[in-house]
Design an enzyme around this catalytic site. Structure first.
Site, PDB file in Angstrom:
ATOM      1  CD  GLU A 102      26.313  37.764  32.062  1.00  0.00           C
ATOM      2  OE1 GLU A 102      26.129  38.929  32.456  1.00  0.00           O
ATOM      3  OE2 GLU A 102      26.818  36.886  32.805  1.00  0.00           O
ATOM      4  CD  GLU A 144      30.634  32.322  33.086  1.00  0.00           C
ATOM      5  OE1 GLU A 144      30.131  32.756  34.127  1.00  0.00           O
ATOM      6  OE2 GLU A 144      30.814  33.050  32.077  1.00  0.00           O
TER       7      GLU A 144
HETATM    8  C1  XIL Z   1      32.726  37.287  37.589  1.00  0.00           C
HETATM    9  C2  XIL Z   1      34.033  36.991  38.331  1.00  0.00           C
HETATM   10  O1  XIL Z   1      34.027  35.643  38.786  1.00  0.00           O
HETATM   11  C3  XIL Z   1      34.166  37.971  39.491  1.00  0.00           C
HETATM   12  O2  XIL Z   1      35.405  37.747  40.174  1.00  0.00           O
HETATM   13  C4  XIL Z   1      34.101  39.391  38.963  1.00  0.00           C
HETATM   14  O3  XIL Z   1      34.141  40.286  40.044  1.00  0.00           O
HETATM   15  C5  XIL Z   1      32.804  39.611  38.169  1.00  0.00           C
HETATM   16  O4  XIL Z   1      32.698  38.638  37.118  1.00  0.00           O
HETATM   17  N1  XIL Z   1      29.120  35.532  34.461  1.00  0.00           N
HETATM   18  C6  XIL Z   1      30.247  35.795  33.743  1.00  0.00           C
HETATM   19  C7  XIL Z   1      31.547  35.977  34.423  1.00  0.00           C
HETATM   20  O5  XIL Z   1      30.226  35.713  32.501  1.00  0.00           O
HETATM   21  O6  XIL Z   1      32.428  36.839  33.712  1.00  0.00           O
HETATM   22  C8  XIL Z   1      31.360  36.498  35.829  1.00  0.00           C
HETATM   23  O7  XIL Z   1      32.631  36.442  36.466  1.00  0.00           O
HETATM   24  C9  XIL Z   1      30.355  35.636  36.575  1.00  0.00           C
HETATM   25  C10 XIL Z   1      29.015  35.660  35.879  1.00  0.00           C
END
Ligand code: XIL
Length: 403
Positions: A183, A311
């Protein structure tokens, strides 16, 4: 000169104004509801042939399917573990390889690395014949409480090197891939605002103002990839981001900015091997243009990069409460999206951000207004397959065989 506005006139005007606003809101609400209902096709066929798992269906086309997992869920829920081993070929720790999510945290103190949870999930994966991927080495979130007071422009390079050499080095040769940087590009709406304000559309302006950018400068991304490749030359190195999926000004701006970053990195000889598309989808989003997404994927692939869907999940935050309707619309979202991305041969892997609704991060991150349990993932809270599972299975079955 001006007719005195009587109190009565003012009250009538105010009532009329409130009524007009109210009517407009009701009308807009009605139309957005109609658009969402139009997404539902109660007769759409989600039939799946045979009894193969997602892992087997993916493998039959040279693809891999897997999921993110929070370690403690795996140790506490045997049904989850059983389903995950049956359905997945690759795992990614949702928390354990971030700098700091107390679970216990990887980096509790500046000079302490706690590998206990990572070692356990790696042993589990190896024992079950699964691959493991790392997420994530450089991100502006999940930084330790000590980071801000400890890391400065004088020691940031050394601290980044220490983190990557220690963490990547420990698992060298055992990790499928790493989300090296996560990101790093600005939110799409900020990119659009910059363009409207005639701010030059270049990498410098497109980069998110993260602590890493502030501390190390524009070149921190290249540095992180080179350090990671040096620490583990066998791992596939990935740049990971979100907001790349839809036919909106924001996503279009983000796709262009990410492509520009990838072109910049490739031109410098950065050891980057793949783009990770997070694909946090929205079941109520109607602006999905397969041709535009395919064109972006082709542009990324033309740089010699692979593409991983890293994701994937589908929020039902804005859908009506009817569960069967939600499941149908979510399943259609999965199938429309995956049939589009899997038509690009460079797409190698599909990972959902969780496998069961029971453990989705969206329960906290995008709860439903009606407080009903969210239903974003292929399995329900009792580990039963849902239509979303059928949709993913169908997308793998209809995908072209990877060479
Ligand atoms: C999220 C997790 O799912 C949560 O449990 C945590 O509190 C915050 O991070 N994009 C990403 C992930 O790259 O690392 C994030 O994961 C969700 C958004």
């Amino acid at each position: 000169m001006f007719k005195k506005i009587t109190r009565r006139n003012f009250i009538w005007f105010s009532l009329g104004f409130v009524a007009a606003v109210g009517t407009t809101k009701v009308t807009l609400n009605y139309h957005s509801k109609q658009k969402i209902l139009a997404l539902d096709n109660p007769t759409k066929d989600f039939t799946v042939i045979g009894t193969s798992s997602l892992k087997e269906r993916a493998a039959a086309k040279g693809l891999m399917y897997g999921t993110a997992i929070r370690n403690h869920h795996l140790w506490e829920d045997s049904k989850l573990a059983e389903t995950l081993v049956k359905e997945c070929q690759i795992l990614v720790p949702e928390w354990a390889l971030k700098w700091y999510i107390p679970n216990p945290a990887l980096r509790p103190e500046p000079n302490i690395f706690d590998f206990s949870e990572v070692d356990k999930i790696l042993a589990f994966a190896q024992n079950k014949g699964l691959q493991l991927r790392g997420h994530t080495l450089v991100w502006h979130e999940s930084l330790p409480p000590w980071f801000q007071d400890t890391v400065n422009s004088n020691n940031a390079q050394q601290i980044l090197e220490q983190h990557i050499n220690t963490v990547v080095g420990r698992y060298a040769g055992k990790m499928h891939s790493w989300d090296v940087v996560n990101e790093a590009i600005n939110e799409g709406y900020l990119l659009v605002r910059e363009q409207k304000n005639n701010i030059p559309n270049n990498l410098k302006n497109n980069l998110r103002k993260t602590p890493w950018l502030e501390l190390l400068g524009d070149n921190y991304i290249d540095k992180a990839f080179r350090l990671t490749h040096q620490a583990d030359p066998t791992a596939t190195l990935v740049y990971n981001d979100y907001g790349l999926d839809y036919d909106t000004d924001a996503d279009e701006a983000k796709r262009n900015a990410v492509l520009n970053l990838l072109e910049n990195l490739k031109s410098k000889g950065t050891p980057i091997h793949a783009l990770g598309i997070q694909a946090h989808l929205d079941a109520s989003e109607t602006n999905f243009n397969p041709d535009k997404l395919r064109s972006f994927l082709r542009d990324v692939a033309s740089l010699g990069l692979k593409i991983m869907i890293t994701e994937l999940d589908v929020t039902d935050e804005k859908l009506p409460s009817d569960i069967e309707m939600r499941d149908r619309i979510i399943a259609k979202t999965y199938e429309d999206y995956l049939s589009t991305v899997l038509s690009e041969p460079a797409v190698t892997t599909v990972i959902t951000w969780g496998i069961s609704d029971k453990y989705s991060w969206l329960s906290d991150f995008k709860p439903r207004p009606d407080k009903a349990a969210v239903r974003p993932l292929p399995f329900d809270a009792n580990m039963n397959r849902k239509l979303g599972w059928n949709a993913i299975a169908r997308a793998f079955d209809n995908a072209r065989l990877r060479s």
